[in-house]
Motif scaffolding. Structure first.
Motif, PDB file in Angstrom:
ATOM      1  N   LEU A  81     -25.444  63.022  92.186  1.00 32.00           N
ATOM      2  CA  LEU A  81     -26.244  62.773  93.392  1.00 32.00           C
ATOM      3  C   LEU A  81     -27.351  61.779  93.072  1.00 32.00           C
ATOM      4  O   LEU A  81     -28.098  61.963  92.109  1.00 32.00           O
ATOM      5  N   GLN A  82     -27.469  60.756  93.892  1.00 34.93           N
ATOM      6  CA  GLN A  82     -28.446  59.701  93.620  1.00 34.93           C
ATOM      7  C   GLN A  82     -29.478  59.577  94.728  1.00 34.93           C
ATOM      8  O   GLN A  82     -30.616  59.199  94.477  1.00 34.93           O
ATOM      9  N   GLN A  83     -29.092  59.905  95.974  1.00 37.18           N
ATOM     10  CA  GLN A  83     -30.025  59.699  97.080  1.00 37.18           C
ATOM     11  C   GLN A  83     -29.698  60.588  98.272  1.00 37.18           C
ATOM     12  O   GLN A  83     -28.571  61.053  98.439  1.00 37.18           O
ATOM     13  N   LEU A  84     -30.744  60.822  99.082  1.00 32.89           N
ATOM     14  CA  LEU A  84     -30.629  61.564 100.336  1.00 32.89           C
ATOM     15  C   LEU A  84     -31.150  60.642 101.426  1.00 32.89           C
ATOM     16  O   LEU A  84     -32.288  60.164 101.330  1.00 32.89           O
ATOM     17  N   LYS A 125     -40.752  59.687  93.005  1.00 36.08           N
ATOM     18  CA  LYS A 125     -41.911  60.423  92.476  1.00 36.08           C
ATOM     19  C   LYS A 125     -42.840  60.898  93.590  1.00 36.08           C
ATOM     20  O   LYS A 125     -43.701  61.753  93.365  1.00 36.08           O
ATOM     21  N   ASP A 126     -42.695  60.325  94.789  1.00 39.42           N
ATOM     22  CA  ASP A 126     -43.519  60.735  95.935  1.00 39.42           C
ATOM     23  C   ASP A 126     -42.754  61.648  96.889  1.00 39.42           C
ATOM     24  O   ASP A 126     -43.252  61.973  97.964  1.00 39.42           O
ATOM     25  N   ALA A 127     -41.528  62.027  96.513  1.00 37.47           N
ATOM     26  CA  ALA A 127     -40.704  62.829  97.433  1.00 37.47           C
ATOM     27  C   ALA A 127     -39.998  63.955  96.673  1.00 37.47           C
ATOM     28  O   ALA A 127     -38.811  64.209  96.866  1.00 37.47           O
ATOM     29  N   GLY A 128     -40.759  64.591  95.788  1.00 36.19           N
ATOM     30  CA  GLY A 128     -40.218  65.779  95.119  1.00 36.19           C
ATOM     31  C   GLY A 128     -39.069  65.476  94.176  1.00 36.19           C
ATOM     32  O   GLY A 128     -38.199  66.329  93.961  1.00 36.19           O
ATOM     33  N   GLY A 129     -39.053  64.269  93.614  1.00 34.66           N
ATOM     34  CA  GLY A 129     -37.990  63.938  92.659  1.00 34.66           C
ATOM     35  C   GLY A 129     -36.684  63.518  93.309  1.00 34.66           C
ATOM     36  O   GLY A 129     -35.664  63.423  92.643  1.00 34.66           O
TER      37      GLY A 129
END
Ligand code: V0V
Length: 142
Positions: A81-84, A125-129
């Motif tokens: 998983l790389q992105q949401l 780093k600004d979105a919970g990793g």
């Protein structure tokens, strides 16, 4: 802010192999695929067979070149998983709202995403990793 979960992105070393795995294992089908030169990726959007509801899709993302962000991700983490990606109606408004909360956006202005969508990313780093993408679909999409 968010109207839907647009897609979840998985970094893969080989796009065709990953498409075959998702098809043969889970029965997913390719809804769309393209190369995005600027992002340095080959990608495919997958969905359940025949789904036209605009439900959350799976994006398989493979590197086009060695200096692609996906190549770096694969080197460091391996496939996974790389992105949401969150769907929004107005990416500039979403960017402004998030900046006002002190979150870093990766791009000054939106860039071109899948199927002529307009995209930006929140720094993980600004979105919970989690690497969060903002997607404003093209006007003719869905
Ligand atoms: C890096 N980090 C992540 C991450 N990538 N954390 C969660 N999810 C990810 N995907 C963490 C990493 O573990 C480090 O933490 C820190 O961030 C810095 O990472 P780095 O390895 O030094 O990498 P950077 O800083 O060179 O690059 C990371 C960013 C980069 C997020 C800035 O990947 C980027 O620009 N991504 C946005 C573009 C993108 O992903 N394009 C491909 C998809 P520690 O170790 O310091 O704690 S294109 C797409 O989605 C399209 C076209 C579409 O949807 O339409």
């Amino acid at each position: 802010l968010v109207t839907a979960i647009d897609h979840v992105g998985i970094a893969v070393p080989d796009l065709d192999e990953a498409i075959a795995f998702q098809r043969d294992t889970f029965g997913l089908e390719v809804a769309h695929s393209e190369e995005n030169e600027e992002q340095g990726v080959r990608e495919a959007m997958l969905r359940a067979p025949g789904d036209t509801t605009g439900a959350t899709q799976i994006q398989l993302i493979a590197p086009l070149r060695d200096d692609s962000t996906i190549a770096k991700f694969l080197d460091k983490n391996g496939p996974g998983l790389q992105q949401l990606a969150y769907r929004v109606t107005d990416v500039e408004a979403a960017m402004a709202a998030l900046r006002a909360k002190g979150l870093r956006l990766l791009y000054e202005k939106p860039r071109r995403g899948t199927a002529d969508s307009r995209i930006n990313f929140v720094h993980p780093k600004d979105a919970g990793g989690v690497l969060v993408e903002l997607v404003e679909p093209a006007a003719n999409a869905h």
